[in-house]
Design an enzyme around this catalytic site. Structure first.
Site, PDB file in Angstrom:
ATOM      1  N   SER A  70      80.558  73.446  26.678  1.00  0.00           N
ATOM      2  CA  SER A  70      81.230  72.587  25.719  1.00  0.00           C
ATOM      3  C   SER A  70      80.521  71.231  25.694  1.00  0.00           C
ATOM      4  O   SER A  70      79.306  71.177  25.514  1.00  0.00           O
ATOM      5  CB  SER A  70      82.714  72.469  26.080  1.00  0.00           C
ATOM      6  OG  SER A  70      83.436  71.819  25.075  1.00  0.00           O
ATOM      7  N   ARG A  90      97.163  66.962  22.359  1.00  0.00           N
ATOM      8  CA  ARG A  90      96.708  68.095  23.177  1.00  0.00           C
ATOM      9  C   ARG A  90      97.155  69.425  22.586  1.00  0.00           C
ATOM     10  O   ARG A  90      96.441  70.431  22.689  1.00  0.00           O
ATOM     11  CB  ARG A  90      97.240  67.954  24.599  1.00  0.00           C
ATOM     12  CG  ARG A  90      96.727  69.009  25.563  1.00  0.00           C
ATOM     13  CD  ARG A  90      95.221  68.943  25.727  1.00  0.00           C
ATOM     14  NE  ARG A  90      94.746  69.764  26.831  1.00  0.00           N
ATOM     15  CZ  ARG A  90      93.514  69.738  27.319  1.00  0.00           C
ATOM     16  NH1 ARG A  90      92.618  68.927  26.784  1.00  0.00           N
ATOM     17  NH2 ARG A  90      93.163  70.508  28.330  1.00  0.00           N
ATOM     18  N   ASP A 109      85.065  82.048  19.522  1.00  0.00           N
ATOM     19  CA  ASP A 109      85.181  80.593  19.666  1.00  0.00           C
ATOM     20  C   ASP A 109      85.345  79.957  18.290  1.00  0.00           C
ATOM     21  O   ASP A 109      84.482  80.097  17.430  1.00  0.00           O
ATOM     22  CB  ASP A 109      83.926  80.058  20.358  1.00  0.00           C
ATOM     23  CG  ASP A 109      84.055  78.603  20.811  1.00  0.00           C
ATOM     24  OD1 ASP A 109      84.912  77.882  20.267  1.00  0.00           O
ATOM     25  OD2 ASP A 109      83.301  78.199  21.706  1.00  0.00           O
ATOM     26  N   HIS A 132      87.047  79.512  23.081  1.00  0.00           N
ATOM     27  CA  HIS A 132      86.209  78.491  23.699  1.00  0.00           C
ATOM     28  C   HIS A 132      86.372  78.455  25.217  1.00  0.00           C
ATOM     29  O   HIS A 132      85.432  78.117  25.937  1.00  0.00           O
ATOM     30  CB  HIS A 132      86.562  77.123  23.101  1.00  0.00           C
ATOM     31  CG  HIS A 132      85.637  76.030  23.501  1.00  0.00           C
ATOM     32  ND1 HIS A 132      84.303  76.012  23.140  1.00  0.00           N
ATOM     33  CD2 HIS A 132      85.838  74.907  24.242  1.00  0.00           C
ATOM     34  CE1 HIS A 132      83.728  74.926  23.627  1.00  0.00           C
ATOM     35  NE2 HIS A 132      84.632  74.248  24.299  1.00  0.00           N
ATOM     36  N   ASP A 133      87.542  78.796  25.716  1.00  0.00           N
ATOM     37  CA  ASP A 133      87.796  78.741  27.159  1.00  0.00           C
ATOM     38  C   ASP A 133      87.169  79.892  27.935  1.00  0.00           C
ATOM     39  O   ASP A 133      87.355  79.975  29.164  1.00  0.00           O
ATOM     40  CB  ASP A 133      89.307  78.726  27.432  1.00  0.00           C
ATOM     41  CG  ASP A 133      89.900  77.332  27.278  1.00  0.00           C
ATOM     42  OD1 ASP A 133      89.133  76.374  27.074  1.00  0.00           O
ATOM     43  OD2 ASP A 133      91.138  77.206  27.373  1.00  0.00           O
TER      44      ASP A 133
END
Length: 443
Positions: free
Chosen positions: A220, A289, A383, A417-418
């Site tokens: 990232s 968040r 992603d 993405h994680d």
């Protein structure tokens, strides 16, 4: 549309037994028969109206006037070391601070030749605590990837990880005290770029006696830094691992982070960045968040994990978190809301938006062509924050710029993405293979 897709849509909308060509329709017919004007009935709305209770318990969880609420990010995990640069530090966009300091942690031993160091770059909210150790036994953010015989093998390598300049986990940033004023820098802190982050890290490497890195590794924002490190310090970086990153930030990513910043700044308690010692902008952080979390995972995972399930199906629907996915987002937002400095979130996310390896060069390709060491690029097909097309483009630009030692893998994962934190087998094996391969450039 393929037949399989049609079957999925049909099963979702009509049920699995409905034929492909069937479309459900409902015809509503309204009939009114009035025999005389006297028979027309006018309803008494005062007696017949039935609405919902006007209550929003989710909004009352954290009262807006909850004085004394502060961030917990100042209570760092401990166990880190502090690099102090007792001299001015200049930023790309013109700012200067009178001193620089970075929190950092290390694992493994630097060999006698001092050529086995790996610089591990963090993501947006990462601390220097990537792996547990005797001085800080809590699990790190890349715990299973670092250690003996792991992807970053501490029997072979000396691993260094620092909190970013502009961060809040021990490194200098907006929440730090400006020695010239005695107050927190807050939003007077200079604008930070990824180049600034990398320059600060290499000052740390100078202090540690590391002339040339075996590798720069990151995912990232960390993957942006690893590429930039090889671009601006080509003689000091032996190879690069860049996971789920890019060479120029995509407008869709900028848009998502812009919305997060606006949500945070709209919290009255943010107070133009001067909330230190006052009421903490907790709600702004939580909702920012929540938006960010949407971009970290993927729709396929959430369909499997949450589906269309409500948390309490026997209760009436409500505007507070009602579906399981909503409760998950609320939980992630609340957990993060006081664990990170809001101003650091603004600064670090803006640095990601500004990232462009073509900045200062006639073209993006010429900027990327500075990277000539062996490079591993990893992307994930699910992603949505850094779509895999961006990693594919990175590999293409590297090769077009003359870097024949570029390897690109597209990972098939539902975790979005994680994935770089969750897929130990695929990510770990690829990283380990690249770091330990015997390349001619290192002989």
């Amino acid at each position: 549309m393929q037949a399989s897709s049609l079957r999925c849509v049909r099963a979702w909308l009509l049920g699995p037994s409905a034929p492909l060509g069937m479309v459900r329709t409902t015809r509503l017919v309204a009939t009114t028969t009035v025999t005389s004007q006297e028979e027309v009935r006018h309803p008494d709305f005062a007696r017949e109206f039935r609405g919902r209770e006007e209550g929003f318990p989710c909004l009352n969880k954290h009262p807006k006037d909850a004085a004394g609420v502060t961030g917990a990010y100042g209570e760092t995990l401990g166990g880190h070391q502090l690099f102090q640069h007792r001299d001015k530090f200049h930023f790309k966009h013109g700012g200067v601070i009178p001193e620089l300091y970075l929190a950092y942690e290390t694992w493994g031993q630097l060999n006698q030749e001092r050529n086995n160091a790996i610089l591990l770059h963090t993501g947006l909210s990462g601390s220097s605590h990537a792996k547990s150790h005797k001085d800080s036994p809590s699990k790190g953010w890349w715990e299973k990837f670092i250690g003996p015989s792991c992807a970053l093998d501490t029997n072979r390598f000396f691993v260094v990880c620092s909190n970013l300049v502009g961060g809040c986990y021990g490194s200098i940033g907006p929440s730090s005290i400006n020695p010239l004023t005695g107050r927190e820098y807050a939003m007077s802190f200079p604008l930070v770029t990824i180049e600034d982050m990398v320059h600060a890290q290499f000052l740390l490497l100078d202090r540690l006696g590391v002339g040339r890195l075996h590798a720069a590794v990151g995912a990232s924002l960390g993957g942006m830094q690893s590429l930039m490190a090889a671009a601006i310090y080509p003689e000091r970086v032996g190879r690069v691992v860049s996971i789920s990153a890019c060479v120029r930030t995509h407008p869709s990513s900028i848009a998502m982070r812009y919305v997060q910043r606006r949500i945070l700044m709209a919290d009255p308690n943010w107070n133009n960045g001067r909330y230190y010692g006052k009421t903490f902008p907790r709600m702004g952080m939580q909702h920012a968040r929540e938006v960010g979390t949407i971009t970290y995972r993927s729709g396929p995972e959430w369909a499997m994990r949450f589906g269309h399930k409500r948390a309490h199906p026997d209760s009436p629907p409500d505007f507070c978190p009602d579906f399981e996915i909503e409760r998950y987002l609320e939980y992630q937002g609340e957990k993060f809301s006081t664990s990170y400095d809001p101003n650091s979130l603004l600064y670090i996310s803006k640095a990601m938006d500004l990232f462009d390896m073509g900045d200062g060069f006639p073209s993006l390709q010429e900027g990327v062509a500075r990277v000539q060491c062996p490079v591993l690029i990893l992307g994930v097909n699910s992603d949505i924050l850094f779509p895999v097309e961006q990693q594919r483009l990175t590999a293409e630009l590297l090769r077009e710029g003359g870097n024949a030692r570029t390897t690109f893998y597209e990972l098939n994962s539902i975790y979005g993405h994680d994935t770089f934190m969750l897929d130990l087998n695929n990510v770990g094996a690829a990283v380990k293979g690249h770091l330990e391969s015997e390349l001619n450039s290192n002989h």
